[in-house]
Scaffold this active site. Structure first.
Site, PDB file in Angstrom:
ATOM      1  N   HIS A  87       0.832  -1.211   0.000  1.00  0.00           N
ATOM      2  CA  HIS A  87       0.000   0.000   0.000  1.00  0.00           C
ATOM      3  C   HIS A  87       0.864   1.258   0.000  1.00  0.00           C
ATOM      4  CE1 HIS A  87      -3.908  -2.054   0.874  1.00  0.00           C
ATOM      5  NE2 HIS A  87      -3.107  -2.946   1.412  1.00  0.00           N
ATOM      6  N   ASN A 160     -10.234  -2.832   2.688  1.00  0.00           N
ATOM      7  CA  ASN A 160      -9.984  -2.778   1.249  1.00  0.00           C
ATOM      8  C   ASN A 160     -11.291  -2.508   0.505  1.00  0.00           C
ATOM      9  OD1 ASN A 160      -7.223  -3.286   1.295  1.00  0.00           O
ATOM     10  ND2 ASN A 160      -7.450  -5.501   1.030  1.00  0.00           N
TER      11      ASN A 160
END
Ligand code: HDD
Length: 704
Positions: A87, A160
């Protein structure tokens, strides 16, 4: 050594109302004497010259005693902190969460007690695989991490945009991430799963199959963060004041509805604007078009959990909303961009273990493993156990503890008490635990031998993969097939492709056949050995599809209008008004950014020169050339791409009659389909905007 030359003094220069001082070498000096603040070193010493390092003679060498130079370069050399191991590329904004109604019956979490109460939040969206400088439209999962600054401490819901995950046990996380990241011997490919290592690992990991259906679907190429759902993924628990615990799954639903791009468009957007998603969020918030999501809960008890053949602790499974609706309990609005990207977006530290009284973990082994990982990663990235003192990470409620010292401690306790129990009394003795207000883990039975075992209840890897696939619209199913063919075509090893098709045979035979055909396989491989046979009778869940749940408006989207000299001023004004009434953003594209002269003689500046504003950047386009402007457009390759891409990407296209010459030049069918809206008079502007509410004209057989 050459002797120093006598400096000439170039004269000062005047820019508009500013006179810029020039030094002897022509360098620029803007001085505090002209009204600026005095520049200082970090230690506060005023700086006399920031253009020239200290030298022996005007042509060198440099002198070590130049503390200002040394400090400036030293600090620059240390500007970077390690990027996130996953990420790494992300973008964030501030906002608030507003509770709809008290949820005190199911949770004592303070944030859910009072109707209408607002809690500040900071939200970071991200891709997973790419490095910090990679492009936004990778085919990838998107992170959706929310930090709630509640009155009982920070609650981080680190989720997510996909409700399930690749693996069931955190011990496999380094493997799945190593496999998707650039191959270690080559150092590429960047931000892509389309390579051998990823598919080698996946094809040997049946538990990933449900997630693979999602990441090969349009969910992995979202139009922007504003059009994505978010999920807490794991089953968590809510606990009320009586100590009663219930399971919960967290969902974020965007007010603007869901939307994705098509793959051919994604590839081109990455070239045209690698910051497409960042720019979208920035522009929306700066223009006051604040994105909003509803937080929705699926709450259930053990009996309900036991009614399924799968295990609610297995993060590769979801509970279809048709079986258990997700109830809205509040809304989140993002209304402010960070002041400084590094200080906030880069330094924000999310940690799954940040929960608050009233919210608890479940025994999901992925979640339990995550709870170990995030603290480590923050120490590595931020370099000090005091990272919670950084303003973006600090809670916005009172905070008292006896932790002390360490690198960069800048909030330091005063007084003598740095331990407890102590006898220094309530005035000087520091804080104490609270049985009533403090976090109390709800007592729950645990039993069984210590084992390294995957439970049998986690063994069905194909049924929900199939359920997701059959829940999709036909266009979406085709996209999943296309994505698998694209990705597996990038794998050099036929054995990897075959293993994958073997899994697809357990999901949907037609899909497996389509992919095998697309890969040019001569025969189908054997189906993969399944630990549990696929349940063929799980019903479709329409709510899992993007296209079956379309938005009702073109609001929040962007229209690109191509103009030339002579463009009808009244038509342009009507289109701008219709777009504004709908809440649609507009950008103008012209042969030159300086603009064009409209039919009424006004000069209309543009946002983009034609090659910097390709149609892939817009949700729909209008071509409003005049006869006098069309000839120059015909000669421009970007103008031709503008049209052929808009056509291939199923976009709605408004056009004036002269645009037909451009359509003919790129070979569009003479009989234009209904996605093309002729704009002969100002009244047609509303027709175009109304058509655009469908977002794309999918009935174009030769689209991309
Ligand atoms: Fe993770 C970052 C989401 C599994 C270890 N993860 C990270 C971020 C998101 C997620 C959104 C970025 C936060 C930000 O914007 O700063 N991760 C997930 C989800 C998972 C998941 C939804 C599965 C359901 N993660 C997962 C596992 C592990 C990690 C199993 C390790 C055992 N994740 C991390 C990390 C990161 C991270 C290494 C890297 C940067 C960071 O934490 O702050 O600790």
């Amino acid at each position: 050594m050459a002797r120093s030359k006598k400096p000439d003094s170039p004269s000062n220069v005047v820019y508009g109302d500013q006179t810029i001082q020039r030094g002897p070498g022509g360098e620029t000096h803007q001085t505090a004497e002209e009204g600026y603040d005095v520049l200082t070193t970090q230690h506060g010493m005023p700086v006399g010259d920031d253009q020239n390092s200290l030298k022996q003679g005007d042509r060198g060498p440099l002198l070590v005693e130049d503390g200002h130079f040394r400090e400036k370069i030293f600090h620059f050399d240390h500007e970077r902190i390690p990027e996130r191991v996953v990420h790494a590329r992300g973008y964030a904004a501030h906002g608030f969460f507003e509770t709809y109604d008290s949820l005190s019956a199911i949770t004592k979490a303070d944030i859910f007690q009072r109707k209408g109460e607002r809690t500040p939040v900071f939200v970071r969206f991200s891709t997973v695989a790419g490095s910090e400088g990679s492009f936004d439209l990778a085919r990838d999962v998107r992170g959706f991490a929310v930090k709630f600054y509640t009155k009982q401490g920070n609650w981080d819901l680190v989720g997510n945009n996909i409700p399930v995950f690749f693996i069931q046990d955190a011990i496999k996380f380094p493997d799945v991430i190593h496999a998707v990241k650039p191959e270690p011997d080559k150092g590429f490919p960047q931000a892509q799963s389309a390579h051998d290592n990823f598919w080698d690992f996946i094809s040997l990991t049946p538990e990933a199959m449900h997630m693979i259906m999602w990441v090969m679907s349009d969910r992995a190429i979202p139009r922007s963060f504003r059009f994505m759902q978010g999920f807490g993924v794991h089953t968590f628990q809510l606990v009320n004041a009586k100590g009663e615990a219930r399971f919960v799954k967290f969902h974020w639903k965007p007010k603007l509805g869901m939307q994705s791009v098509v793959w051919n468009e994604a590839v081109k957007i990455n070239g045209a604007d690698p910051d497409f998603h960042r720019r979208d969020l920035f522009n929306a918030i700066q223009s006051g078009d604040f994105p909003e999501w509803e937080l929705c809960l699926q709450v259930f008890d053990q009996d309900f959990a036991d009614s399924f053949d799968f295990d609610v602790l297995d993060p590769t499974k979801l509970i279809p909303e048709e079986l258990l609706p997700a109830t809205p309990v509040g809304r989140m609005v993002l209304d402010r961009m960070p002041d400084n990207f590094f200080a906030e977006t880069e330094q924000v530290a999310f940690m799954t273990q940040n929960i608050v009284p009233g919210v608890e973990f479940s025994n999901d082994p992925l979640l339990q493993g995550r709870n170990f990982s995030y603290l480590d990663t923050q120490l590595k990235r931020l370099g000090s156990p005091n990272f919670a003192q950084l303003p973006i990470n600090a809670p916005k409620c009172p905070m008292h503890h006896f932790q002390q010292d360490g690198h960069m401690a800048f909030k330091n306790p005063t007084g003598r008490a740095n331990y407890e129990p102590n006898g220094w009394g309530t005035e000087a003795g520091g804080p104490r635990e609270s049985k009533e207000l403090g976090f109390q883990t709800v007592p729950q039975e645990a039993e069984g031998p210590k084992v390294r075992l995957r439970p049998e209840s986690f063994a069905d890897h194909y049924s929900q993969a199939r359920q997701f696939f059959i829940s999709q619209d036909l266009i979406e199913q085709q996209h999943i097939g296309d994505a698998l063919v694209f990705e597996l075509s990038k794998c050099a090893f036929p054995s990897i492709r075959e293993r994958m098709v073997g899994h697809l045979l357990n999901i949907d035979e037609e899909l497996a056949q389509t992919v095998a055909d697309g890969l040019g396989m001569k025969a189908l491989p054997k189906a993969a050995n399944a630990a549990r046979p696929t349940k063929m009778d799980l019903p479709a869940s329409d709510l899992l599809s993007i296209l079956k749940n379309p938005p009702e408006s073109f609001a929040g989207r962007k229209l690109g209008i191509l103009i030339t000299d002579g463009t009808d001023a009244k038509l342009l004004a009507a289109l701008l008004a219709a777009a504004a009434a709908e809440g649609t953003a507009v950008e103008l594209i012209a042969p030159m950014v300086g603009g064009v002269t409209l039919s009424d003689g006004t000069i209309q500046p543009a946002h983009h020169k034609i090659d910097g504003g390709p149609s892939v950047l817009f949700d729909a386009v209008a071509l409003l050339p005049a006869e006098e402007g069309i000839l120059s457009l015909l000669k421009l390759p970007p103008a031709r791409d503008f049209v052929s891409d808009a056509y291939a990407h199923y976009k709605f296209v408004g056009f004036t009659a002269p645009a037909a010459k451009l359509f003919a030049k790129v070979g569009l069918p003479e009989d234009l389909d209904k996605g093309f809206i002729a704009m002969d008079e100002p009244a047609d502007a509303e027709e175009l905007i109304a058509a655009c509410r469908a977002l794309r004209f999918w009935d174009r057989p030769d689209g991309a």
